[in-house]
Design an enzyme around this catalytic site. Sequence first.
Site, mmCIF file in Angstrom:
data_model
loop_
_atom_site.group_PDB
_atom_site.id
_atom_site.type_symbol
_atom_site.label_atom_id
_atom_site.label_comp_id
_atom_site.label_asym_id
_atom_site.label_seq_id
_atom_site.Cartn_x
_atom_site.Cartn_y
_atom_site.Cartn_z
ATOM 1 N N HIS A 310 0.854 -1.189 0.000
ATOM 2 C CA HIS A 310 0.000 0.000 0.000
ATOM 3 C C HIS A 310 0.881 1.227 0.000
ATOM 4 O O HIS A 310 1.954 1.219 0.623
ATOM 5 C CB HIS A 310 -0.890 -0.006 1.251
ATOM 6 C CG HIS A 310 -2.062 0.916 1.146
ATOM 7 N ND1 HIS A 310 -1.980 2.246 1.423
ATOM 8 C CD2 HIS A 310 -3.326 0.673 0.755
ATOM 9 C CE1 HIS A 310 -3.159 2.787 1.217
ATOM 10 N NE2 HIS A 310 -4.003 1.868 0.808
ATOM 11 N N ASP A 367 -7.989 -5.389 0.103
ATOM 12 C CA ASP A 367 -8.477 -6.269 -0.967
ATOM 13 C C ASP A 367 -8.073 -7.730 -0.782
ATOM 14 O O ASP A 367 -8.565 -8.592 -1.501
ATOM 15 C CB ASP A 367 -7.942 -5.772 -2.328
ATOM 16 C CG ASP A 367 -8.526 -4.432 -2.690
ATOM 17 O OD1 ASP A 367 -9.724 -4.250 -2.455
ATOM 18 O OD2 ASP A 367 -7.782 -3.567 -3.182
HETATM 19 N N1 ACO Z 1 3.993 -7.715 -4.850
HETATM 20 C C1 ACO Z 1 5.329 -7.703 -5.087
HETATM 21 N N2 ACO Z 1 6.110 -6.606 -4.943
HETATM 22 C C2 ACO Z 1 5.522 -5.467 -4.559
HETATM 23 C C3 ACO Z 1 4.132 -5.399 -4.297
HETATM 24 C C4 ACO Z 1 3.365 -6.576 -4.447
HETATM 25 N N3 ACO Z 1 2.056 -6.572 -4.210
HETATM 26 N N4 ACO Z 1 3.813 -4.139 -3.950
HETATM 27 C C5 ACO Z 1 4.948 -3.434 -3.991
HETATM 28 N N5 ACO Z 1 5.981 -4.240 -4.352
HETATM 29 C C6 ACO Z 1 7.400 -3.846 -4.420
HETATM 30 C C7 ACO Z 1 7.682 -3.014 -5.661
HETATM 31 O O1 ACO Z 1 8.087 -3.815 -6.745
HETATM 32 C C8 ACO Z 1 8.782 -2.094 -5.168
HETATM 33 O O2 ACO Z 1 9.961 -2.838 -5.118
HETATM 34 P P1 ACO Z 1 11.396 -2.069 -5.356
HETATM 35 O O3 ACO Z 1 11.517 -1.071 -4.255
HETATM 36 O O4 ACO Z 1 12.421 -3.157 -5.317
HETATM 37 O O5 ACO Z 1 11.293 -1.433 -6.726
HETATM 38 C C9 ACO Z 1 8.394 -1.813 -3.715
HETATM 39 O O6 ACO Z 1 7.631 -2.979 -3.308
HETATM 40 C C10 ACO Z 1 7.544 -0.556 -3.528
HETATM 41 O O7 ACO Z 1 6.402 -0.662 -4.371
HETATM 42 P P2 ACO Z 1 5.808 0.537 -5.213
HETATM 43 O O8 ACO Z 1 5.041 -0.010 -6.360
HETATM 44 O O9 ACO Z 1 6.877 1.551 -5.501
HETATM 45 O O10 ACO Z 1 4.836 1.157 -4.125
HETATM 46 P P3 ACO Z 1 3.617 2.103 -4.395
HETATM 47 O O11 ACO Z 1 3.343 2.793 -3.120
HETATM 48 O O12 ACO Z 1 3.850 2.952 -5.594
HETATM 49 O O13 ACO Z 1 2.444 1.085 -4.769
HETATM 50 C C11 ACO Z 1 0.663 -0.445 -4.611
HETATM 51 C C12 ACO Z 1 1.480 0.636 -3.888
HETATM 52 C C13 ACO Z 1 0.241 0.048 -5.993
HETATM 53 C C14 ACO Z 1 -0.588 -0.724 -3.802
HETATM 54 C C15 ACO Z 1 1.510 -1.716 -4.732
HETATM 55 O O14 ACO Z 1 1.881 -2.179 -3.453
HETATM 56 C C16 ACO Z 1 0.808 -2.848 -5.520
HETATM 57 O O15 ACO Z 1 0.879 -2.867 -6.742
HETATM 58 N N6 ACO Z 1 0.104 -3.771 -4.801
HETATM 59 C C17 ACO Z 1 -0.645 -4.816 -5.480
HETATM 60 C C18 ACO Z 1 -1.969 -4.257 -5.977
HETATM 61 C C19 ACO Z 1 -2.940 -3.989 -4.858
HETATM 62 O O16 ACO Z 1 -3.155 -4.815 -3.980
HETATM 63 N N7 ACO Z 1 -3.577 -2.812 -4.916
HETATM 64 C C20 ACO Z 1 -4.604 -2.433 -3.954
HETATM 65 C C21 ACO Z 1 -4.094 -1.358 -3.049
HETATM 66 S S1 ACO Z 1 -5.321 -0.947 -1.842
HETATM 67 C C22 ACO Z 1 -6.450 -0.039 -2.708
HETATM 68 O O17 ACO Z 1 -6.149 0.686 -3.604
HETATM 69 C C23 ACO Z 1 -7.814 -0.216 -2.369
#
Ligand code: ACO
Length: 432
Positions: A310, A367
């Site tokens: 998140h 979720d």
């Molecule tokens: N699985 C694997 N790796 C992940 C995940 C995941 N679910 N989420 C983040 N990471 C990793 C990224 O690859 C990144 O790695 P790095 O630092 O080596 O490059 C690091 O963790 C940080 O992730 P970001 O994408 O930069 O974080 P951001 O805050 O931009 O994204 C997000 C948050 C979009 C929710 C992300 O965690 C994600 O894609 N999660 C899966 C989708 C999801 O569950 N979305 C629902 C969110 S809740 C809502 O909106 C209701």
Amino acid sequence: MTNQTVPKTAKLTFGDQELDLPVMVGSEGEVALDIRQLRAKTGAITYDPGLGNTGACQSKITFLDGEQGILRYAGYSIEELAQKSNFVEVMWLLLHQQLPTAAELEQFTHEVTHHTMLHENLKQLFSSLPKAGHPMAVCAAAVGALSTFYQNASANSPQQNWIDAVRLLAKMPTIAAYSYKHSIGQPFMYPRNDLSYAANILHMMFATPCEKYEPNPVMARALDLLLILHADHEQNCSTSTVRTVGSSGANLFASVSAGISALWGPLHGGANQAVIEMLMSIRDGKRSAREFMELAKKKDSGVRLMGFGHRVYKNYDPRALILKKACYDVLGQLGRKDPLLDIALELEQIALSDNYFIERKLYPNVDFYSGIIYKALGIPVEMFTVFFAIGRMPGWIAQWLEYQRDPEAKITRPRQIYMGATPRAYGQVEKR
Ligand code: ACO
């Protein structure tokens, strides 16, 4: 830093210039540097893709502390509201930032119960769309189309906005259920005013004109809980979209329609559908939980552990904790078992003991467990995000109304750092 020790200004040195940036402190201790004079005084702007360090407004609606895993609506903890309140009361709380009196709640419940019908002509919009179209697209279209039936919405007066807010809260379940009925070719079911908000949704989704249908109270309560937990989450992607569209003076229906589109994406509300599809693919033997987790850690795989991570929570999302427990309660009360819950628990257990997820502070979000409950209620997978939208509706509306009342609100118009070509001469096409 305590409120007493936060300095009143922050000094910015830029070349030979020095600027005192006023410091703002929120009621829960959030500290912000007020940079409104930055460009005028220095010529520079800030750079913050994804706006993760940018406060775009002051708000009294929802507080969340991602480090500690705290979520409160107008000061009331999500845990207490989940246990003691109901969705209609939470709607009022978000809209007014205080709990209603008994008389206010009775009046408001009457209003959202008696505005549920759609104009008959709106039915044609559903029938004109392909049955296989995603219901989020159908709902965005239908909500946008409400501005053609309620053209006074653009008047943007407090009285008009309130009427439109009530209409939207009341009609969204009908729109959602119609989008489903259309997709399976069943007749639309009119709302029933004798049912609670959640029970009426189940009725419109699952009843047919051929036989009696009484919503199961356990299912209605579980749905009510899901709606409470989704009701607001401060300046997330869809809410920021609603505020941004509203900042141009667009009416409530148009703004919320854009919010529904923003919610649809798999990185936002669409993740609830993606989670269940991920769990089903593991159940169906496409790959084991461990193999999936290995893939989720590889950047070039294009696979993420959906329902994990998140932007703000760097701890367990408190809504996910409530929903995890609710999975056991609801499945137990309905006398069901679901192997998807076991797979989800296994994925969580692997993630919480794996350095990749620990270092990045990736925990289950709202979720991760919600889909297992939706599935137990018989909600089809493609409708999961639509149910998120029903839940988020009071939040979007409350945030939109707050924006309209905000004396500091301006049309949203970020700047950019231009990295394209510098001036060059235009060459006639035959000479290129
Ligand atoms: N699985 C694997 N790796 C992940 C995940 C995941 N679910 N989420 C983040 N990471 C990793 C990224 O690859 C990144 O790695 P790095 O630092 O080596 O490059 C690091 O963790 C940080 O992730 P970001 O994408 O930069 O974080 P951001 O805050 O931009 O994204 C997000 C948050 C979009 C929710 C992300 O965690 C994600 O894609 N999660 C899966 C989708 C999801 O569950 N979305 C629902 C969110 S809740 C809502 O909106 C209701």
